[in-house]
Design an enzyme around this catalytic site. Structure first.
Site, mmCIF file in Angstrom:
data_model
loop_
_atom_site.group_PDB
_atom_site.id
_atom_site.type_symbol
_atom_site.label_atom_id
_atom_site.label_comp_id
_atom_site.label_asym_id
_atom_site.label_seq_id
_atom_site.Cartn_x
_atom_site.Cartn_y
_atom_site.Cartn_z
ATOM 1 N N ASP A 15 12.178 22.687 -1.732
ATOM 2 C CA ASP A 15 12.872 21.997 -2.821
ATOM 3 C C ASP A 15 14.374 21.867 -2.628
ATOM 4 O O ASP A 15 15.048 21.218 -3.429
ATOM 5 C CB ASP A 15 12.646 22.767 -4.134
ATOM 6 C CG ASP A 15 11.231 23.269 -4.245
ATOM 7 O OD1 ASP A 15 10.324 22.423 -4.281
ATOM 8 O OD2 ASP A 15 11.027 24.501 -4.238
ATOM 9 N N ARG A 53 -11.252 0.370 13.953
ATOM 10 C CA ARG A 53 -10.993 1.144 12.752
ATOM 11 C C ARG A 53 -11.940 0.630 11.670
ATOM 12 O O ARG A 53 -12.990 1.171 11.453
ATOM 13 C CB ARG A 53 -9.511 0.992 12.358
ATOM 14 C CG ARG A 53 -9.055 1.941 11.294
ATOM 15 C CD ARG A 53 -7.556 1.876 11.071
ATOM 16 N NE ARG A 53 -7.115 0.659 10.396
ATOM 17 C CZ ARG A 53 -5.869 0.429 10.027
ATOM 18 N NH1 ARG A 53 -4.920 1.318 10.279
ATOM 19 N NH2 ARG A 53 -5.542 -0.694 9.411
ATOM 20 N N TYR A 56 15.650 30.560 4.772
ATOM 21 C CA TYR A 56 14.539 31.370 5.265
ATOM 22 C C TYR A 56 14.640 31.605 6.779
ATOM 23 O O TYR A 56 15.024 30.708 7.528
ATOM 24 C CB TYR A 56 13.216 30.657 4.996
ATOM 25 C CG TYR A 56 12.837 30.552 3.539
ATOM 26 C CD1 TYR A 56 12.676 31.682 2.743
ATOM 27 C CD2 TYR A 56 12.618 29.303 2.966
ATOM 28 C CE1 TYR A 56 12.308 31.567 1.417
ATOM 29 C CE2 TYR A 56 12.246 29.173 1.637
ATOM 30 C CZ TYR A 56 12.090 30.316 0.867
ATOM 31 O OH TYR A 56 11.720 30.199 -0.442
ATOM 32 N N CYS A 89 14.035 23.841 2.943
ATOM 33 C CA CYS A 89 13.060 24.518 2.087
ATOM 34 C C CYS A 89 12.200 23.473 1.387
ATOM 35 O O CYS A 89 12.413 22.270 1.528
ATOM 36 C CB CYS A 89 13.757 25.378 1.044
ATOM 37 S SG CYS A 89 14.963 26.533 1.714
ATOM 38 N N HIS A 108 -6.749 -7.171 12.393
ATOM 39 C CA HIS A 108 -5.514 -6.391 12.480
ATOM 40 C C HIS A 108 -5.308 -5.989 13.928
ATOM 41 O O HIS A 108 -6.253 -5.597 14.612
ATOM 42 C CB HIS A 108 -5.648 -5.166 11.570
ATOM 43 C CG HIS A 108 -4.357 -4.447 11.299
ATOM 44 N ND1 HIS A 108 -3.167 -5.094 11.041
ATOM 45 C CD2 HIS A 108 -4.071 -3.110 11.213
ATOM 46 C CE1 HIS A 108 -2.209 -4.190 10.820
ATOM 47 N NE2 HIS A 108 -2.733 -2.989 10.924
ATOM 48 N N ARG A 122 0.834 -10.900 6.871
ATOM 49 C CA ARG A 122 0.707 -9.653 6.094
ATOM 50 C C ARG A 122 1.787 -8.652 6.485
ATOM 51 O O ARG A 122 1.507 -7.589 7.039
ATOM 52 C CB ARG A 122 -0.648 -8.980 6.370
ATOM 53 C CG ARG A 122 -1.878 -9.659 5.856
ATOM 54 C CD ARG A 122 -3.078 -8.695 5.943
ATOM 55 N NE ARG A 122 -3.166 -7.984 7.201
ATOM 56 C CZ ARG A 122 -3.816 -8.419 8.278
ATOM 57 N NH1 ARG A 122 -4.467 -9.572 8.257
ATOM 58 N NH2 ARG A 122 -3.829 -7.699 9.383
ATOM 59 N N LYS A 158 0.844 -1.201 0.000
ATOM 60 C CA LYS A 158 0.000 0.000 0.000
ATOM 61 C C LYS A 158 0.880 1.252 0.000
ATOM 62 O O LYS A 158 2.078 1.182 0.291
ATOM 63 C CB LYS A 158 -0.899 -0.017 1.233
ATOM 64 C CG LYS A 158 -0.141 0.029 2.561
ATOM 65 C CD LYS A 158 -1.056 -0.165 3.768
ATOM 66 C CE LYS A 158 -0.260 -0.226 5.069
ATOM 67 N NZ LYS A 158 -1.116 -0.592 6.219
HETATM 68 C C1 LIG Z 1 -0.417 -1.664 6.866
HETATM 69 C C2 LIG Z 1 -1.064 -2.931 7.255
HETATM 70 C C3 LIG Z 1 -0.301 -4.099 7.457
HETATM 71 C C4 LIG Z 1 1.225 -4.107 7.452
HETATM 72 O O1 LIG Z 1 1.700 -3.600 8.674
HETATM 73 P P1 LIG Z 1 3.264 -3.502 9.012
HETATM 74 O O2 LIG Z 1 3.313 -3.004 10.402
HETATM 75 O O3 LIG Z 1 3.844 -2.537 8.037
HETATM 76 O O4 LIG Z 1 3.825 -4.870 8.842
HETATM 77 C C5 LIG Z 1 -0.978 -5.278 7.668
HETATM 78 N N1 LIG Z 1 -2.335 -5.307 7.739
HETATM 79 C C6 LIG Z 1 -3.103 -4.199 7.596
HETATM 80 C C7 LIG Z 1 -4.587 -4.304 7.693
HETATM 81 C C8 LIG Z 1 -2.485 -2.972 7.351
HETATM 82 O O5 LIG Z 1 -3.243 -1.872 7.219
#
Ligand SMILES: *Cc1c(COP(=O)(O)O)cnc(C)c1O
Length: 397
Positions: A312, A139, A263, A310, A168, A220, A41
């Site tokens: 850039d 969530r 700046y 800055c 999660h 995951r 992602k």
């Molecule tokens: C981002 C995410 C992960 C990965 O998490 P890490 O801490 O980067 O390993 C796994 N499952 C879900 C639902 C996530 O949003």
């Protein structure tokens, strides 16, 4: 080793695909051979989604995970054929596109399931879904007490295939594992009543590192693939950083005592100084919080960022390195000689986490993918301009 030097502004990110493959193997071993759904992602945590996804699939990742439909579409359009799960909440209007793209979809409501079922039925397809259970992150997901009913209802929809069940964790990186185990028990109470769902997955990077016994059929990982440890976790696996952010010095100037830089004139030369200009600013992912606090590497040594970062450009004090000159490589993230600027160090200087530093690398920075010392590909973000349709009625007035 061939050093990439893309044309244009001398600022680029190098992504080491060999280190990425090493991290995938290391994580897979720790997860006791569970299948890996690699999380790509947010443009693969800033590294470049297409290049990273292709390399992960080649290196043995069984599936990929993204958060939204557009991210899945980018991968499919680039020819990535591996299984993909869109794990985030998606609006029901996305259902036809999700079915066209053949990307498994997280489902946490009957409404979304129906939209997918209808879109799939119209196209004569059977669409894979993963039911997301919210066990305490609060969530996205269906509460455990409703999850089983949803699973059972979807089981009998002919145009859907319930392929996965997942949750999660809220605090897997904490030393105290009580809450994670409580979440796991809630999840397993649902899973045990739906043993016909083939893929159960709960483990992010922190879980794989600390509680590999929770790997189930699939894990995951995100951050760990990119070679970082979750905040507060000590290194328990030999993960290798895969990203370097590099630039070239574009100007070296001599300042007299009393002259100021950038700046707000927050830095003032105390002695005759040599100041270097690097073409990287906060729009490129060098946090403004590093103004007068951060470091970059030049000729294998640390030099301090002086004055405000800055949008850039950023200036550094080269006085201790008289041999530094225009064209020298500057390492903003990564190794140079014996020195290293890690993402973790930058994150802690900015009071944030490595995730945010990585995701902050801007769209102007080309990502150069290296494999076996060769440039495998370059990814630049080029959003096409979409002309809004002209409304004849309105334009007449
Ligand atoms: C981002 C995410 C992960 C990965 O998490 P890490 O801490 O980067 O390993 C796994 N499952 C879900 C639902 C996530 O949003």
């Amino acid at each position: 080793m061939a050093r990439p030097k893309p044309a244009g502004r001398p600022l680029w990110a190098e992504v080491d695909l060999d280190a990425l493959a090493h991290n995938l193997r290391t994580i897979k071993e720790r997860a006791r051979g569970a299948q890996v759904m690699a999380v790509v992602k947010a443009n693969a945590y800033g590294h470049g989604a297409v290049g990273v996804a292709r390399a992960l699939v080649e290196a043995g990742a069984e599936a990929l995970a993204v958060v939204c439909t557009e991210e899945a579409q980018e991968l499919r359009q680039a020819g990535v054929r591996a299984p993909i799960l869109v794990m985030g909440p998606t609006p029901p209007e996305d259902a036809p596109l999700l079915v066209e793209l053949e990307v498994a979809t997280a489902v946490a409501s009957w409404e979304m399931a129906q939209a997918l079922a209808q879109a799939a039925a119209q196209r004569g397809r059977v669409h894979p879904v993963h039911i997301k259970v919210d066990t305490g992150l609060n969530r996205f997901g269906v509460p455990p007490r409703e999850a089983l009913a949803l699973a059972q209802a979807l089981r009998h929809v002919p145009s859907l295939r319930v392929e996965g069940l997942f949750t999660h964790f809220a605090a897997a990186e904490d030393g105290d594992k009580d809450f994670t185990l409580a979440q796991f028990r809630e999840f397993m109470a649902v899973a045990r009543q739906a043993p016909w769902i083939p893929l159960r997955h709960v483990a992010n990077t922190a879980t794989i590192l600390d509680m590999p016994e929770l790997a189930l059929e699939m894990v995951r990982p995100g951050l760990g693939l990119y070679g970082c440890h979750p905040p507060g976790m000590t290194s328990s696996l030999p993960l290798r950083p895969i990203l370097s952010l590099k630039a070239r010095l574009m100007r070296v100037m001599e300042l007299a005592p009393g002259q100021t830089v950038s700046y707000g004139r927050t830095w003032r030369a105390q002695r005759p100084s040599r100041i270097g200009l690097i073409p990287c600013g906060y729009a490129d992912g060098l946090p403004r919080a590093l103004s007068n606090r951060g470091w970059v590497l030049v000729r294998g040594r640390r030099v301090p960022i002086v004055g405000r970062v800055c949008m850039d450009m950023t200036m550094v004090d080269l006085t201790p390195i008289p041999e530094a000159q225009v064209g020298d490589e500057v390492v903003i993230i990564g190794r140079q000689g014996e020195e290293e600027m890690t993402v973790d160090e930058i994150a802690s200087l900015c009071c944030t986490i490595s995730y945010e530093i990585l995701c902050g690398i801007g769209p102007r920075v080309p990502r150069v993918f290296l494999q076996a010392g060769m440039v495998r590909g370059v990814q630049r973000v080029q959003d096409a301009w979409e002309e809004a349709p002209i409304h004849q009625e309105e334009s007449r007035h």
